[in-house]
Design a protein around this motif. Structure first.
Motif, PDB file in Angstrom:
ATOM      1  N   PHE A 120       0.853  -1.183   0.000  1.00 42.03           N
ATOM      2  CA  PHE A 120       0.000   0.000   0.000  1.00 42.03           C
ATOM      3  C   PHE A 120       0.887   1.229   0.000  1.00 42.03           C
ATOM      4  O   PHE A 120       1.870   1.291   0.738  1.00 42.03           O
ATOM      5  CB  PHE A 120      -0.924   0.026   1.216  1.00 42.03           C
ATOM      6  CG  PHE A 120      -1.973   1.095   1.146  1.00 42.03           C
ATOM      7  CD1 PHE A 120      -3.196   0.844   0.538  1.00 42.03           C
ATOM      8  CD2 PHE A 120      -1.736   2.357   1.666  1.00 42.03           C
ATOM      9  CE1 PHE A 120      -4.175   1.830   0.458  1.00 42.03           C
ATOM     10  CE2 PHE A 120      -2.697   3.353   1.586  1.00 42.03           C
ATOM     11  CZ  PHE A 120      -3.929   3.089   0.983  1.00 42.03           C
ATOM     12  N   ASN A 122       1.210   5.146   0.742  1.00 41.07           N
ATOM     13  CA  ASN A 122       0.692   6.347   1.394  1.00 41.07           C
ATOM     14  C   ASN A 122       1.313   7.575   0.756  1.00 41.07           C
ATOM     15  O   ASN A 122       2.519   7.606   0.478  1.00 41.07           O
ATOM     16  CB  ASN A 122       1.042   6.341   2.887  1.00 41.07           C
ATOM     17  CG  ASN A 122       0.219   5.356   3.674  1.00 41.07           C
ATOM     18  OD1 ASN A 122      -0.960   5.148   3.392  1.00 41.07           O
ATOM     19  ND2 ASN A 122       0.834   4.745   4.680  1.00 41.07           N
ATOM     20  N   TYR A 194      -2.966   9.867  11.173  1.00 40.48           N
ATOM     21  CA  TYR A 194      -2.380   9.435   9.896  1.00 40.48           C
ATOM     22  C   TYR A 194      -0.865   9.456   9.992  1.00 40.48           C
ATOM     23  O   TYR A 194      -0.266  10.343  10.616  1.00 40.48           O
ATOM     24  CB  TYR A 194      -2.820  10.381   8.774  1.00 40.48           C
ATOM     25  CG  TYR A 194      -2.150  10.087   7.445  1.00 40.48           C
ATOM     26  CD1 TYR A 194      -2.541   9.012   6.654  1.00 40.48           C
ATOM     27  CD2 TYR A 194      -1.097  10.886   6.987  1.00 40.48           C
ATOM     28  CE1 TYR A 194      -1.921   8.734   5.449  1.00 40.48           C
ATOM     29  CE2 TYR A 194      -0.463  10.617   5.778  1.00 40.48           C
ATOM     30  CZ  TYR A 194      -0.883   9.537   5.018  1.00 40.48           C
ATOM     31  OH  TYR A 194      -0.259   9.266   3.820  1.00 40.48           O
ATOM     32  N   ASN A 198       3.188   4.355   8.035  1.00 44.14           N
ATOM     33  CA  ASN A 198       2.515   3.205   8.621  1.00 44.14           C
ATOM     34  C   ASN A 198       1.248   2.861   7.837  1.00 44.14           C
ATOM     35  O   ASN A 198       0.611   3.738   7.260  1.00 44.14           O
ATOM     36  CB  ASN A 198       2.111   3.487  10.077  1.00 44.14           C
ATOM     37  CG  ASN A 198       3.291   3.607  11.009  1.00 44.14           C
ATOM     38  OD1 ASN A 198       3.691   2.646  11.651  1.00 44.14           O
ATOM     39  ND2 ASN A 198       3.853   4.810  11.098  1.00 44.14           N
ATOM     40  N   HIS A 199       0.896   1.582   7.869  1.00 48.20           N
ATOM     41  CA  HIS A 199      -0.361   1.174   7.255  1.00 48.20           C
ATOM     42  C   HIS A 199      -0.870  -0.084   7.951  1.00 48.20           C
ATOM     43  O   HIS A 199      -0.089  -0.933   8.388  1.00 48.20           O
ATOM     44  CB  HIS A 199      -0.203   0.890   5.762  1.00 48.20           C
ATOM     45  CG  HIS A 199      -1.493   0.524   5.086  1.00 48.20           C
ATOM     46  ND1 HIS A 199      -2.508   1.439   4.885  1.00 48.20           N
ATOM     47  CD2 HIS A 199      -1.956  -0.664   4.594  1.00 48.20           C
ATOM     48  CE1 HIS A 199      -3.523   0.850   4.284  1.00 48.20           C
ATOM     49  NE2 HIS A 199      -3.218  -0.423   4.111  1.00 48.20           N
ATOM     50  N   TRP A 207      -0.505  -2.469  12.970  1.00 50.03           N
ATOM     51  CA  TRP A 207       0.091  -1.529  12.016  1.00 50.03           C
ATOM     52  C   TRP A 207       1.477  -2.003  11.610  1.00 50.03           C
ATOM     53  O   TRP A 207       2.247  -2.481  12.441  1.00 50.03           O
ATOM     54  CB  TRP A 207       0.166  -0.123  12.627  1.00 50.03           C
ATOM     55  CG  TRP A 207      -1.183   0.461  12.867  1.00 50.03           C
ATOM     56  CD1 TRP A 207      -1.986   0.264  13.954  1.00 50.03           C
ATOM     57  CD2 TRP A 207      -1.907   1.313  11.975  1.00 50.03           C
ATOM     58  NE1 TRP A 207      -3.168   0.948  13.803  1.00 50.03           N
ATOM     59  CE2 TRP A 207      -3.150   1.598  12.603  1.00 50.03           C
ATOM     60  CE3 TRP A 207      -1.636   1.852  10.715  1.00 50.03           C
ATOM     61  CZ2 TRP A 207      -4.110   2.407  11.993  1.00 50.03           C
ATOM     62  CZ3 TRP A 207      -2.584   2.660  10.126  1.00 50.03           C
ATOM     63  CH2 TRP A 207      -3.805   2.924  10.759  1.00 50.03           C
TER      64      TRP A 207
END
Length: 215
Positions: A120, A122, A194, A198-199, A207
């Motif tokens: 993912f 960001n 946010y 990190n995701h 996380w």
């Protein structure tokens, strides 16, 4: 029996000595606070080397090197048993070309987080409402930390900011550079936060940090 007791005492003494020697080993520098207002000491890589593990950031908003002589700098980080508190603030005034280049760099910031076969990406957030100036945000309250750059287009000025657990004194001292709504810094209001670094791949149960992915 006596020999066994003496042996246990000897082992315990040996382990105690090893522990004491370890505690007296070379200081990596993390335990000593980093505190300066000298622009000549601006060194992003040094801050990452000393505190990167606690900052959960590679300070992406900050320039790797200074592009201008018109700059001010203030950094203070100190570590305790659990984490690192403090701030890093760099204020730079650029010529037109430098300013445009920095805005372009900030707009393109992103990090790709991986977990197994999943990925993912960001991207930096852009916010024109929360601060006195338009903000490019890489961390917004995640882990009680904030990382962003404020763009004062009228003066060709960019202020780069990292705050870790900001207290009332810091929020007051840098009132022009923090959020208009100070209640945003209360811990209960940082839960919906946010971080570009990190995701969560499981809906917020856990996380994955950028450092954990090996990127």
């Amino acid at each position: 029996m006596k020999k066994q007791i003496n042996r246990l005492i000897a082992i315990a003494t040996f382990l105690l000595c090893i522990t004491l020697l370890s505690s007296c080993g070379p200081d990596t520098g993390k335990s000593s606070p980093l505190d300066t207002d000298d622009i000549g000491e601006y060194d992003k890589s040094l801050v990452i080397e000393k505190y990167g593990g606690d900052l959960d950031s590679d300070l992406s908003v900050f320039p790797d090197v200074l592009l201008t002589d018109t700059a001010d700098y203030s950094v203070h980080f100190s570590s305790n048993l659990f984490d690192t508190d403090g701030r890093m603030i760099l204020e730079c005034t650029y010529d037109d070309e430098q300013f445009a280049g920095e805005i372009s760099r900030l707009q393109g910031l992103s990090k790709t987080i991986s977990f197994g076969d999943e990925q993912f990406t960001n991207k930096v957030l852009y916010d024109e409402a929360s601060y006195a100036y338009p903000a490019y945000i890489t961390i917004d309250g995640f882990g009680n930390t904030f990382e962003y750059a404020l763009a004062d287009k009228s003066e060709n000025r960019i202020v780069y900011i990292y705050l870790s657990y900001p207290d009332d004194e810091t929020l007051s001292r840098y009132s022009s550079y923090v959020k208009k709504d100070l209640s945003a810094y209360e811990e209960e209001n940082t839960l919906d936060s946010y971080s570009m670094y990190n995701h969560s791949f499981d809906g917020g149960e856990s996380w994955v940090e950028l450092d954990d992915t090996g990127n």
